[in-house]
Write an enzyme that holds these catalytic residues in place. Structure first.
Site, PDB file in Angstrom:
ATOM      1  N   ASP A  61     -23.668   5.224  -6.326  1.00 35.03           N
ATOM      2  CA  ASP A  61     -22.085   4.848  -5.377  1.00 35.03           C
ATOM      3  C   ASP A  61     -21.312   6.067  -6.855  1.00 35.03           C
ATOM      4  O   ASP A  61     -21.779   6.281  -8.107  1.00 35.03           O
ATOM      5  CB  ASP A  61     -21.674   3.350  -6.226  1.00 35.03           C
ATOM      6  CG  ASP A  61     -20.508   3.087  -5.316  1.00 35.03           C
ATOM      7  OD1 ASP A  61     -20.473   2.777  -4.089  1.00 35.03           O
ATOM      8  OD2 ASP A  61     -20.246   1.842  -6.572  1.00 35.03           O
ATOM      9  N   GLU A  90     -23.130   8.302  -2.252  1.00 36.38           N
ATOM     10  CA  GLU A  90     -21.843   7.599  -1.755  1.00 36.38           C
ATOM     11  C   GLU A  90     -20.312   8.871  -1.974  1.00 36.38           C
ATOM     12  O   GLU A  90     -19.665   8.820  -3.402  1.00 36.38           O
ATOM     13  CB  GLU A  90     -21.352   6.206  -2.357  1.00 36.38           C
ATOM     14  CG  GLU A  90     -20.198   5.444  -1.526  1.00 36.38           C
ATOM     15  CD  GLU A  90     -18.870   6.263  -2.271  1.00 36.38           C
ATOM     16  OE1 GLU A  90     -18.398   6.540  -1.844  1.00 36.38           O
ATOM     17  OE2 GLU A  90     -18.676   6.041  -3.836  1.00 36.38           O
ATOM     18  N   ASP A 125     -17.649  -3.020   1.197  1.00 38.98           N
ATOM     19  CA  ASP A 125     -16.105  -2.924   0.757  1.00 38.98           C
ATOM     20  C   ASP A 125     -14.957  -3.044   1.748  1.00 38.98           C
ATOM     21  O   ASP A 125     -14.603  -2.740   1.824  1.00 38.98           O
ATOM     22  CB  ASP A 125     -15.809  -2.037  -0.237  1.00 38.98           C
ATOM     23  CG  ASP A 125     -16.607  -1.843  -1.322  1.00 38.98           C
ATOM     24  OD1 ASP A 125     -16.865  -2.934  -1.852  1.00 38.98           O
ATOM     25  OD2 ASP A 125     -16.776  -0.757  -2.214  1.00 38.98           O
TER      26      ASP A 125
END
Length: 528
Positions: free
Chosen positions: A310, A357, A417
């Site tokens: 991430d 990501e 998300d």
């Protein structure tokens, strides 16, 4: 590393059905693997597995190495003789179905796990093979396990004292005795001597997790399912990671961060986002050969087969904000370790399957770093439909499947998300909806027909098909998008608190009809 063309499902184990309070890695997880197999899928993506802290976010864990105790299956502990059936009967305040109430689950389950651990440590009927397995586990994980167990033991005591006096100062550097806070070896040895059973119980709980997870991973792999793990670039300030490695972070002498992580102001947030994570001292990490990062990556690959990192852009440059600031406005960009970190990891661990990501405001320098590392980036279909961009540029948005500039990417309908796909479609204005419907269906449509496609679920399913049909090397669909759940099933809404991370699916959501359809389109588009 070259990825093979595959597809799969995003579902965190806490969202599995069938067990009191929270999903576990017991029978429900095996049932899900069976469903994935029936669905012709070969990937199961999860969120970070660490023990969650305040706010219950898997991206803010007490340890990036440890497993979440709440995922441990209690029925499995009964089968091993470490708890009784009577022990695990849930109290009335534990919900049998519905979303996770983390506070209630922690209140009920952690004392049960401690009881099972103490039974293991003191019981007379513990099998010798289990004793030896535990010793081997402790030896193999010594580099992080000892500090994690000490951290949790000390934290439990001083969190209670802080709650009584100064709840806002419960973090280790603000409330622990100075020598314990600064990781003084003599003070820690004394703590262990006085609290041996308690400290060792945290090790045993990790042993329980490791045994159950290893068994589940073996079952998944044997059934052709690879597990995609996930780690945030930064770690939580209130974590064993920071406490036991203070020299590797940008901290003051008392352990408080000098600067913290965040992202700068943008169109969506005038103040930016102040995350509050301590920042790495990349020079010191480089000087010791990135040992901590190598150990971290190695641990993830013990638990999973593929890794998503991430906030990958932070390795090229990260937003550094003085710890005294109340917003992220007055930060600055600082250089990250760049390709040097990943070259070092590769030299020690080999060529690993890593997903970067790379969402948000990404620069050419970040793209260059991603490509030098050979990592696939991410494409999210929900990000593909901007009416302004469509009018100005003739549908040149690079999140659109026909615009993918490489097959070395991982395509998603949405992420943890985002809105669920059905919820997102239901909230589009008429102009956006027509744009989406005409692109996906390949024909002219009016608003009435487009809304009919939403209410019937056809547009949602055709968007899933578009992602699976795309050139992306991996195609991943959140489970909520497969079931057609609305936004009440959303996993996380960034910058909010209260109901995030709590969604659980129902047993009836594992439908054979969905498995049949997914299996068909996976085969149709060469992902079986």
């Amino acid at each position: 590393m070259k990825f093979e063309r595959k597809s799969g499902v995003l579902l965190h184990p806490t969202s599995l059905p069938g067990t009191p309070g929270i999903g576990t890695i017991g029978k429900p997880a095996y049932d899900f693997v069976d469903w994935l197999t029936d669905a012709g899928q070969s990937l199961w993506q999860i969120l970070p597995l660490g023990p969650t802290g305040y706010g219950d976010s898997p991206y803010a864990s007490f340890s990036t190495f440890a497993g979440n105790p709440l995922l441990i299956d209690l029925d499995c502990l009964v089968e091993r003789g470490w708890l009784s059936k009577k022990d695990i009967v849930p109290p009335e305040y534990i919900k049998k179905t519905g979303n996770v109430d983390f506070g209630a689950v922690v209140w009920w389950k952690i004392p049960l796990l401690k009881k099972a651990a103490e039974n293991f440590l003191t019981g007379k009927d513990i099998l010798q093979e289990d004793v030896l397995a535990f010793k081997d586990f402790c030896k193999a994980k010594k580099s992080w396990l000892n500090d994690y167990a000490l951290f949790m033991s000390i934290k439990t005591v001083y969190d209670k004292k802080a709650a009584e006096e100064k709840p806002e100062n419960s973090i280790w550097y603000a409330y622990w005795p100075k020598k314990l806070a600064l990781h003084d070896e003599a003070a820690l040895a004394q703590w262990y001597k006085e609290n041996k059973i308690d400290v060792d119980s945290y090790k045993v709980i990790q042993f329980f997790f490791d045994q159950q997870w290893t068994s589940l991973k073996k079952y998944a792999n044997e059934n052709g399912i690879s597990l995609i793990g996930d780690i945030p670039i930064f770690v939580a300030p209130d974590s064993a990671d920071v406490w036991s490695n203070q020299s590797l972070f940008q901290l003051a002498r008392d352990g408080k961060p000098d600067c913290v992580a965040g992202v700068p102001p943008d169109y969506f947030c005038a103040d930016g986002q102040l995350w509050g994570n301590p920042l790495y001292d990349w020079k010191k990490m480089k000087d010791d050969g990135y040992k901590w990062w190598i150990a971290r990556i190695k641990r993830v690959f013990e638990l999973t087969d593929v890794l998503r990192i991430d906030h990958f852009r932070g390795f090229e440059a990260y937003w550094s904000v003085p710890a005294t600031e109340k917003t992220a406005i007055n930060g600055k960009w600082c250089p990250g370790p760049g390709v040097d970190l990943f070259k070092t990891i590769k030299s020690k661990l080999g060529d690993l399957p890593v997903i970067a990501e790379d969402l948000g405001v990404i620069t050419d320098e970040v793209r260059d770093l991603r490509d030098k590392c050979g990592f696939p980036g991410m494409k999210v279909l929900q990000f593909a439909f901007s009416t302004d961009e469509a009018k100005a540029n003739g549908m040149t948005n690079y999140f659109l499947p026909h615009m993918y500039d490489t097959d070395n990417c991982v395509a998603y309908t949405g992420t943890h998300d985002n809105d669920t796909l059905q919820g997102w479609l239901m909230n589009l204005n008429d102009e956006q909806l027509i744009l989406v419907a005409q692109y996906i269906e390949g024909c002219e449509l009016d608003v009435k027909k487009a809304k009919g496609l939403v209410s019937s679920g056809k547009l949602r399913k055709d968007m899933i098909r578009a992602v699976i049909a795309s050139s992306a090397v991996y195609a991943i669909v959140p489970m909520q998008d497969i079931t057609g759940a609305d936004n009440s099933a959303r996993m996380n809404t960034p910058a909010t608190t209260g109901t995030n991370w709590t969604w659980r699916m129902d047993k009836k959501d594992l439908r054979a009809s969905d498995a049949y359809w997914l299996s068909f389109i996976a085969g149709l588009y060469g992902r079986d």
